[in-house]
Each structure stands twice: as structure tokens, then as C-alpha cells.
Design a protein around this motif. Structure first.
Motif, PDB file in Angstrom:
ATOM      1  N   PHE A 157      31.523  62.528 -12.301  1.00 21.13           N
ATOM      2  CA  PHE A 157      32.690  62.065 -11.564  1.00 21.13           C
ATOM      3  C   PHE A 157      33.606  61.117 -12.336  1.00 21.13           C
ATOM      4  CE2 PHE A 157      29.835  63.304  -8.045  1.00 21.13           C
ATOM      5  CZ  PHE A 157      30.699  64.156  -7.364  1.00 21.13           C
ATOM      6  N   THR A 158      33.121  60.518 -13.418  1.00 22.92           N
ATOM      7  CA  THR A 158      33.944  59.555 -14.147  1.00 22.92           C
ATOM      8  C   THR A 158      35.185  60.168 -14.793  1.00 22.92           C
ATOM      9  OG1 THR A 158      32.087  58.048 -14.535  1.00 22.92           O
ATOM     10  CG2 THR A 158      33.949  57.882 -16.043  1.00 22.92           C
ATOM     11  N   PRO A 159      35.125  61.379 -15.382  1.00 21.00           N
ATOM     12  CA  PRO A 159      36.341  61.917 -16.011  1.00 21.00           C
ATOM     13  C   PRO A 159      37.543  61.991 -15.075  1.00 21.00           C
ATOM     14  CG  PRO A 159      34.441  63.176 -16.747  1.00 21.00           C
ATOM     15  CD  PRO A 159      33.956  62.261 -15.657  1.00 21.00           C
ATOM     16  N   ALA A 160      37.330  62.324 -13.814  1.00 15.40           N
ATOM     17  CA  ALA A 160      38.444  62.380 -12.862  1.00 15.40           C
ATOM     18  C   ALA A 160      39.087  61.003 -12.693  1.00 15.40           C
ATOM     19  CB  ALA A 160      37.947  62.895 -11.514  1.00 15.40           C
ATOM     20  N   ILE A 161      38.262  59.962 -12.739  1.00 16.51           N
ATOM     21  CA  ILE A 161      38.772  58.593 -12.608  1.00 16.51           C
ATOM     22  C   ILE A 161      39.524  58.190 -13.869  1.00 16.51           C
ATOM     23  CG2 ILE A 161      38.129  56.192 -12.205  1.00 16.51           C
ATOM     24  CD1 ILE A 161      35.493  57.336 -10.951  1.00 16.51           C
ATOM     25  N   ARG A 162      38.945  58.495 -15.020  1.00 17.42           N
ATOM     26  CA  ARG A 162      39.557  58.120 -16.288  1.00 17.42           C
ATOM     27  C   ARG A 162      40.928  58.761 -16.461  1.00 17.42           C
ATOM     28  NH1 ARG A 162      36.986  53.585 -17.073  1.00 17.42           N
ATOM     29  NH2 ARG A 162      35.132  53.649 -18.388  1.00 17.42           N
ATOM     30  N   ARG A 163      41.077  59.968 -15.948  1.00 14.91           N
ATOM     31  CA  ARG A 163      42.363  60.663 -16.073  1.00 14.91           C
ATOM     32  C   ARG A 163      43.480  59.846 -15.429  1.00 14.91           C
ATOM     33  NH1 ARG A 163      44.122  66.475 -13.915  1.00 14.91           N
ATOM     34  NH2 ARG A 163      42.753  65.962 -12.183  1.00 14.91           N
ATOM     35  N   LEU A 164      43.200  59.304 -14.253  1.00  8.69           N
ATOM     36  CA  LEU A 164      44.205  58.500 -13.566  1.00  8.69           C
ATOM     37  C   LEU A 164      44.335  57.116 -14.204  1.00  8.69           C
ATOM     38  CD1 LEU A 164      46.258  58.336 -11.339  1.00  8.69           C
ATOM     39  CD2 LEU A 164      44.436  57.730  -9.738  1.00  8.69           C
ATOM     40  N   GLU A 165      43.211  56.565 -14.660  1.00 10.87           N
ATOM     41  CA  GLU A 165      43.259  55.251 -15.302  1.00 10.87           C
ATOM     42  C   GLU A 165      44.167  55.257 -16.526  1.00 10.87           C
ATOM     43  OE1 GLU A 165      39.661  52.404 -15.277  1.00 10.87           O
ATOM     44  OE2 GLU A 165      38.808  54.414 -15.479  1.00 10.87           O
ATOM     45  N   ARG A 166      44.111  56.327 -17.298  1.00 10.41           N
ATOM     46  CA  ARG A 166      44.957  56.412 -18.495  1.00 10.41           C
ATOM     47  C   ARG A 166      46.433  56.415 -18.114  1.00 10.41           C
ATOM     48  NH1 ARG A 166      43.450  58.182 -23.633  1.00 10.41           N
ATOM     49  NH2 ARG A 166      41.197  58.182 -23.988  1.00 10.41           N
ATOM     50  N   GLN A 167      46.752  57.066 -17.023  1.00 10.36           N
ATOM     51  CA  GLN A 167      48.150  57.114 -16.601  1.00 10.36           C
ATOM     52  C   GLN A 167      48.661  55.762 -16.162  1.00 10.36           C
ATOM     53  OE1 GLN A 167      49.509  59.987 -13.847  1.00 10.36           O
ATOM     54  NE2 GLN A 167      49.050  61.744 -15.134  1.00 10.36           N
ATOM     55  N   ARG A 168      47.807  54.958 -15.551  1.00 13.91           N
ATOM     56  CA  ARG A 168      48.283  53.705 -14.977  1.00 13.91           C
ATOM     57  C   ARG A 168      47.768  52.483 -15.734  1.00 13.91           C
ATOM     58  NH1 ARG A 168      44.499  50.779 -14.830  1.00 13.91           N
ATOM     59  NH2 ARG A 168      42.633  50.983 -13.552  1.00 13.91           N
ATOM     60  N   PHE A 169      47.296  52.711 -16.981  1.00 14.84           N
ATOM     61  CA  PHE A 169      46.723  51.609 -17.749  1.00 14.84           C
ATOM     62  C   PHE A 169      47.685  50.424 -17.799  1.00 14.84           C
ATOM     63  CE2 PHE A 169      45.986  49.322 -21.749  1.00 14.84           C
ATOM     64  CZ  PHE A 169      44.653  48.984 -21.588  1.00 14.84           C
TER      65      PHE A 169
END
Length: 220
Positions: A157-169
């Protein structure tokens, strides 16, 4: 009994890792159509391991297949990312409770070094470096925990979270995380399970709050 060649499994795993990374970093953008033949050519692989990799990534929620149509990268849907983050938070809380009594001085040193790399990446605005260092820090506790089911759930499940985190870093949130990491490390060094667990909850709750404020994801 006939066994499948190990090389096929390894190729599938390698393909999944590369495609997953491309999705997380945004090289394959949300909604992008994926053609397995073209993707196989880019990766230098046959179509079979690429299709197996895409099937795995569909289970992870990173791609979706339309029957008789196409495969595409899933859009960023806030509710789905939030659901994933809630599950990952619970798994990290469990891992911390199991890991802290087993943490060594060497583990603490590795976590501190990872947090230093995290802080440096935040200061230079390097989202990828910051998230890599963040994973390295928490991986110490996941490894020490040794619970395969916890690790598998987090990895899914972490990759789905990281995808959004990168966008809003955001550097401001990153600097706050440096302090939370310091508190987590101190609790681990002291063998304080309750404090480590509470800090882990705070880390992931802060992330959830940040995700909910992100305007780039669909809110449905």
C-alpha cells in the motif's frame, strides 16, 4: 512435478519494480495508457513477465485494466490514498510495538543517519531523496519486527501513498517530520514502546492531514 523457471519470476519482479517506480515518480502519469508490448520493448523483456508485473500492480491499485480495451495508470483518488495510509499507519504502529524491545545501538545509529539524510534532502527540496531516507529509517524497525505479514501489507500500500506525497512534497512538512523522527529514535533508544508507538501514530496522522489538504488528487 513441473516448476516454473526462477528466471521468469525474477524478470516479473524486476519489471514490477521498474514500472512501479515509474508510476510513483510520475514518469507514468495518472491516466496514462500502458501498452504491454511497447512497455516490454522499453524494458528489454518479453511480454509475459510484463503482463505478470502489471497484474501485480493492479492488485496494488497502481494500474487498472479495462476488459477488451486498455490498461492505464490509475488516477490519484484521495479517498483511496487515505484508506491506504490508514492501513499503513496501523501496520507501522504494530511493527514499532514488536520492534522496539529488540532495537540495538547499531539500529539507532542507522536510524539517526537516515534522518540526517532525510533532513538534508528536505533542505534541498529533493522529494525522492527525502522519501528514500524516510523508508530507510522506518525499514530498520520493520526489519527488527520481523513480521512478514506486516511488511507485505506496507509494501503493497505504500507506493500509492508515495505517489501523492511526491506531488505535494513540501519542505515545511518535511522539517516537521525531522523532529518527529528524532522523537521516535529517542524513544527507540530508550526502549520506550509506548512513546515510540505514540510518535509513530503522530507521524502518520500528520501525513494524513497533509494528504487531505492536497488539491492535486480527486476527492471522490
Amino acid at each position: 512435478m513441473e516448476l516454473r523457471p526462477v528466471t521468469r519470476v525474477l524478470l516479473r519482479d524486476q519489471a514490477a519494480d521498474r514500472i512501479r517506480t515509474a508510476i510513483v515518480v510520475g514518469d507514468l502519469a495518472p491516466g496514462a495508457v500502458i501498452k504491454d508490448v511497447e512497455l516490454a520493448g522499453s524494458l528489454g523483456l518479453s511480454v509475459a513477465p510484463v503482463r505478470a508485473a502489471l497484474s501485480r500492480l493492479a492488485d496494488e491499485g497502481l494500474v487498472e485494466a479495462k476488459p477488451q480495451s486498455h490498461t492505464r495508470v490509475t488516477p490519484l483518488v484521495l479517498r483511496q490514498v487515505r484508506d491506504a495510509a490508514v492501513v499503513v499507519r496501523a501496520m507501522h504502529e504494530l511493527a514499532v510495538r514488536e520492534a522496539v524491545p529488540l532495537v540495538t545501538a547499531d539500529d539507532v545509529a542507522v536510524m539517526r543517519a537516515a534522518n540526517q539524510r532525510f533532513a538534508a534532502a528536505v533542505d534541498r527540496g529533493d522529494a525522492g531523496g527525502a522519501l528514500t531516507a524516510d523508508d530507510e529509517l522506518h525499514d530498520v524497525l520493520l526489519d527488527r519486527c520481523g513480521n512478514g505479514a506486516v511488511r507485505a501489507t506496507i509494501d503493497r500500500f505504500t507506493p500509492a501513498i508515495r505517489r501523492l506525497e511526491r506531488q505535494r512534497f513540501a519542505a515545511a512538512h518535511g522539517r516537521e517530520s525531522v523532529g518527529l523522527h528524532d522523537r521516535l529514535i529517542a524513544a527507540c533508544a530508550a526502549g520506550d514502546v509506548d512513546a515510540a508507538s505514540a510518535t509513530t501514530t503522530e507521524i502518520w496522522t500528520a501525513l494524513l492531514s497533509e494528504l487531505e489538504e492536497t488539491p492535486d488528487a480527486q476527492s471522490v
